[in-house]
Design an enzyme around this catalytic site. Structure first.
Site, mmCIF file in Angstrom:
data_model
loop_
_atom_site.group_PDB
_atom_site.id
_atom_site.type_symbol
_atom_site.label_atom_id
_atom_site.label_comp_id
_atom_site.label_asym_id
_atom_site.label_seq_id
_atom_site.Cartn_x
_atom_site.Cartn_y
_atom_site.Cartn_z
ATOM 1 N N SER A 16 88.330 50.209 85.429
ATOM 2 C CA SER A 16 87.850 51.190 86.399
ATOM 3 C C SER A 16 86.997 50.547 87.484
ATOM 4 O O SER A 16 86.868 51.078 88.581
ATOM 5 C CB SER A 16 86.982 52.250 85.712
ATOM 6 O OG SER A 16 87.710 52.901 84.720
ATOM 7 N N HIS A 51 93.336 61.537 96.047
ATOM 8 C CA HIS A 51 92.912 60.282 95.413
ATOM 9 C C HIS A 51 93.188 60.335 93.916
ATOM 10 O O HIS A 51 93.735 59.416 93.326
ATOM 11 C CB HIS A 51 91.415 60.057 95.673
ATOM 12 C CG HIS A 51 90.801 59.008 94.803
ATOM 13 N ND1 HIS A 51 91.102 57.672 94.958
ATOM 14 C CD2 HIS A 51 89.940 59.098 93.766
ATOM 15 C CE1 HIS A 51 90.428 56.981 94.037
ATOM 16 N NE2 HIS A 51 89.715 57.827 93.300
ATOM 17 N N SER A 52 92.763 61.410 93.302
ATOM 18 C CA SER A 52 92.980 61.572 91.871
ATOM 19 C C SER A 52 92.923 63.068 91.585
ATOM 20 O O SER A 52 92.760 63.880 92.504
ATOM 21 C CB SER A 52 91.898 60.864 91.059
ATOM 22 O OG SER A 52 90.665 61.562 91.174
ATOM 23 N N GLU A 95 100.134 68.048 87.296
ATOM 24 C CA GLU A 95 100.127 69.441 86.822
ATOM 25 C C GLU A 95 99.620 69.524 85.384
ATOM 26 O O GLU A 95 98.859 70.421 85.032
ATOM 27 C CB GLU A 95 101.546 70.037 86.905
ATOM 28 C CG GLU A 95 101.973 70.425 88.310
ATOM 29 C CD GLU A 95 100.953 71.316 89.016
ATOM 30 O OE1 GLU A 95 100.519 72.300 88.411
ATOM 31 O OE2 GLU A 95 100.577 71.004 90.159
#
Lengths: 379, 383
Positions: free
Chosen positions: A128, A264-265, A41
């Site tokens: 990453s 996922h993200s 959020e």
């Protein structure tokens, strides 16, 4: 656990799981879950640029991390907050990284959820690049094997590596497993098979029998486990660790089956590629790892509705409090932009640092350096 | 002249016969069904007949000695790569090391660059000091993600708590008779990455001193050797024969002093430039200064600028592709730091902007030759 979350034969459980430990697991699983929803959020509100949640996989992370030794070396993908938490990362550590403030060991250089925890919790810095951490674990295990050969008085250690079933399609996975098998490195490869690589379902990721079937091809002992059952995860990892240290070392592959309940993200909207009904069935007490453990605890009279509400409220408060505190902290010193590219600052970097300082000193109104530790003096 | 027309220009500029390319040691073929084979004799070091203690070393021997000394000096050092142990290395650089240091320190790996490079980096992040051999840097493309995203960046991204003391080494650049995928120069690729140090040895002393410095350096270092130099002999000073000999990074070497033209070059092109310089002296009485870069990251700009202040003319010679290369960088830096001292536009000679052709005549046209360097220098000096 059976489907109604009872352990039929408790003699199969390790003797070293006191109730307090299970309660701690539950607390950690809840913390990961609540932190995830709050930070998701917070990203939507623009307080950070990116976040990745791990709903559905809490048991895999907390249970496996609990079975590893404190000095074991771990390499992660990016969805392993539960591992960091179980090994001693605190809310403040998470929030410092997510807000890239001066307390972030990564010095504010990385995008959110790329935690750096080698010193505090023995977990290599998160990268990453997908799959690169898998051969790193093989290499770390090789170093541990050498250490054990040199000094037999030291407690033997293993390396453990987390990755998703999608990352297992990368060449690095195959290279890492083959290298670990041929060099007999004490490493546990922990696959989190959560069914999705962003939008690609496992059914399109491979045609074979999951990731576990690949282990035998490399000559690696393998176990596939229900990843929503934290007791199964814990026992499997414990057995894997024991085996990984036998005969001077060997790799073990674990495949934990779960479901990525979340997107996922923050850059993903999974409603585009899967139905809400499908997701809903993984949120039930038969499939959701938190609900499953909660039911077990309730069967054992260790937990109640009121305790659950109270704990959730407290965790929510703590997370929000830590986030606020972290946001108020100063950003890392400006010198962090140049340091650590090499072990020592190069002449060129030093010249650039001085030039930047000269310009900032000359035009102080153009730069907001006060938000950084030490202000201009921190450069 | 258009840069894209350079190969043709070369042809025109070299109507005189090309210097015959010597029978080159061929590239060790990597085929699934055959072990690598090394052609060409394995040269042994021998005494030079003078009393100064200088000995002749091949580059191969120098590298071998550097590795042996560092394995001896520090038990954290180990070597891994394809064929490095039992087979003594595809180019015999690791000859004898398995017998001397055992299979824990000299490790044969499966054919999986991303696997063994990743292993080496993981071991480095855990405190060991691996030397990762690529059979050639062409194969390192399989694992360039590991080299760049893991080795070069982890110290920075971890916030300074995870150093990566690793050495990547192997032959790079122009080889002979092996076509497009085995004959190319990656200096510019690695040289552009913050976090990496990159060295390009030419002589036996370079090879030994730079490799030893690379292994000792706490940062990831890429050592770009050259296949055609392995068998070449160079005098090695008494000091360089000792086990404490290292060459500092970021310091170029003036191989030949001169006042009329500065040639900045690296790796195999150093030798070619020196020959061209001698010819220019003989034919035109010109004194060319030849600078061997030794390391391209960090780059010794100071030495280049000082030389330009003396000669006022610059020619850069390298075997990489022309676009965005080592010579582009040096020319750009010259514009920034030495423009006022130039009496003529700085020039460069590079490899041609084509995948390296296999046919011998075409291959010769694709890379700098001694004649070409001589001709370009003469043109630059308006001789």
């Amino acid at each position: 656990m059976s489907s109604n979350n009872v352990i039929q034969d408790e003699s199969q459980l390790s003797a070293d799981i006191p109730n307090e430990q299970v309660l701690k697991w539950y607390q950690n699983m809840l913390t990961v879950n609540i932190m995830d929803s709050i930070m998701f959020e917070a990203q939507r509100h623009g307080r950070l640029s990116f976040y990745m949640v791990s709903a559905g996989e809490e048991a895999v992370m907390v249970g496996s991390a609990a079975a590893l030794a404190a000095k074991d070396v771990i390499t992660c993908q990016y969805r392993e907050h539960g591992v960091f938490l179980q090994r001693g990362f605190e809310l403040k550590d998470f929030m410092s990284q997510l807000t890239s403030n001066c307390n972030d060991p990564g010095k504010g250089r990385n995008m959110p959820v790329h935690y750096s925890g080698k010193d505090k919790v023995g977990v290599h810095a998160v990268a990453s690049t997908l799959g690169t951490q898998i051969p790193h674990a093989t290499g770390a295990a090789y170093a541990l094997k050498m250490e054990a050969l040199e000094d037999s008085t030291k407690e033997p250690r293993v390396a453990a590596c987390y990755f998703g079933e999608g990352a297992a399609s990368e060449g690095d996975f195959h290279g890492a497993l083959n290298m670990a098998a041929t060099q007999q490195c004490p490493v546990i490869f922990i696959c989190r098979n959560n069914g999705f690589a962003i939008s690609t379902p496992a059914s399109e990721q491979y045609r074979g029998d999951g990731i576990a079937s690949r282990g035998s091809g490399y000559g690696i002992e393998t176990l596939r486990v229900d990843g929503t059952d934290i007791f199964a995860v814990y026992e499997a990892t414990k057995a894997a660790r024991r085996k990984a240290l036998e005969d001077g070392g060997r790799p073990i592959l674990l495949e934990f089956m779960s479901y990525r309940i979340s997107h996922h993200s923050t850059s993903d909207d999974s409603s585009a590629y899967r139905s809400s009904e499908e997701v809903a069935q993984w949120k039930t007490p038969t499939n959701d790892p938190i609900a499953r453990l909660r039911q077990w605890l309730e069967h054992k009279q260790l937990w109640s509705e009121s305790k659950d509400n109270e704990t959730r409220t407290q965790i929510r408060k703590d997370v929000i409090q830590e986030l606020k505190l972290a946001e108020r902290e100063k950003k890392p010193a400006l010198s962090a932009i140049f340091s650590d590219v090499y072990a020592d600052l190069t002449e060129e970097a030093e010249a650039q640092r001085q030039e930047l300082k000269r310009i900032m000193s000359k035009y102080p109104q153009e730069y907001d350096f006060h938000q950084h530790v030490g202000g201009l003096g921190g450069l | 002249m258009s840069r894209l027309l350079r190969p043709a220009a070369r042809l025109a500029a070299s109507t005189r016969a090309f210097a015959k390319v010597p029978a080159a040691p061929s590239f060790a073929q990597r085929a699934a069904f055959a072990r690598p084979v090394v052609f060409g004799s394995f040269q042994c070091r021998s005494y030079a007949d003078n009393a100064s203690g200088v000995k002749e070393y091949t580059v191969r021997d120098a590298l071998n000695e550097a590795l042996a000394e560092e394995l001896e000096a520090n038990e954290k050092v180990f070597i891994l790569g394809e064929e490095v142990a039992q087979y003594n290395g595809a180019y015999k650089v690791t000859k004898g090391l398995l017998d001397r240091f055992g299979e824990k320190r000299v490790i044969d790996t499966p054919i999986t660059e991303s696997g063994f490079t990743g292993l080496a980096i993981g071991a480095a992040l855990s405190g060991l000091h691996p030397v990762c051999e690529f059979m050639t840097f062409n194969f390192a493309m399989q694992s360039i993600d590991q080299v760049i995203n893991s080795a070069a960046k982890t110290l920075y991204m971890s916030g300074g708590i995870q150093p990566c003391n690793i050495t990547f080494r192997g032959p790079n650049g122009f080889a002979s008779g092996v076509g497009a995928q085995h004959s190319q120069d990656f200096s510019a690729w690695y040289g552009s990455i913050p976090g990496l140090k990159v060295v390009t040895p030419w002589s036996a002393e370079d090879a030994k001193g730079l490799l030893k410095a690379a292994i000792r350096d706490p940062n990831p270092v890429v050592v770009l050797e050259n296949e055609l130099l392995y068998g070449q002999s160079f005098p090695m000073s008494e000091a360089a024969q000792k086990s404490d000999f290292v060459i500092p990074f970021g310091k170029a070497k003036i191989e030949r002093s001169g006042k009329d033209l500065t040639i900045v070059t690296l790796s195999r092109c150093v030798g070619q430039s020196l020959t061209a310089a001698e010819n220019l002296k003989k034919k035109h009485g010109i004194d060319v200064e030849v600078i061997n870069l030794r390391s391209i990251k960090p780059l010794d700009l100071e030495t280049i600028v000082q030389s330009i202040k003396k000669t006022h003319r610059l020619l850069v010679v390298e075997s990489g592709f022309p676009a965005y290369g080592v010579s582009s960088e040096i020319l750009a830096l010259t514009m920034e730091y030495a423009f006022d001292f130039l009496d003529a536009p700085a020039q460069r000679i590079t490899g041609a902007d084509v995948p390296t052709p296999y046919a011998q005549g075409l291959e010769e046209m694709s890379f700098p030759t001694e004649q070409l360097i001589e001709d370009y220098a003469a043109k630059l000096l308006r001789l």
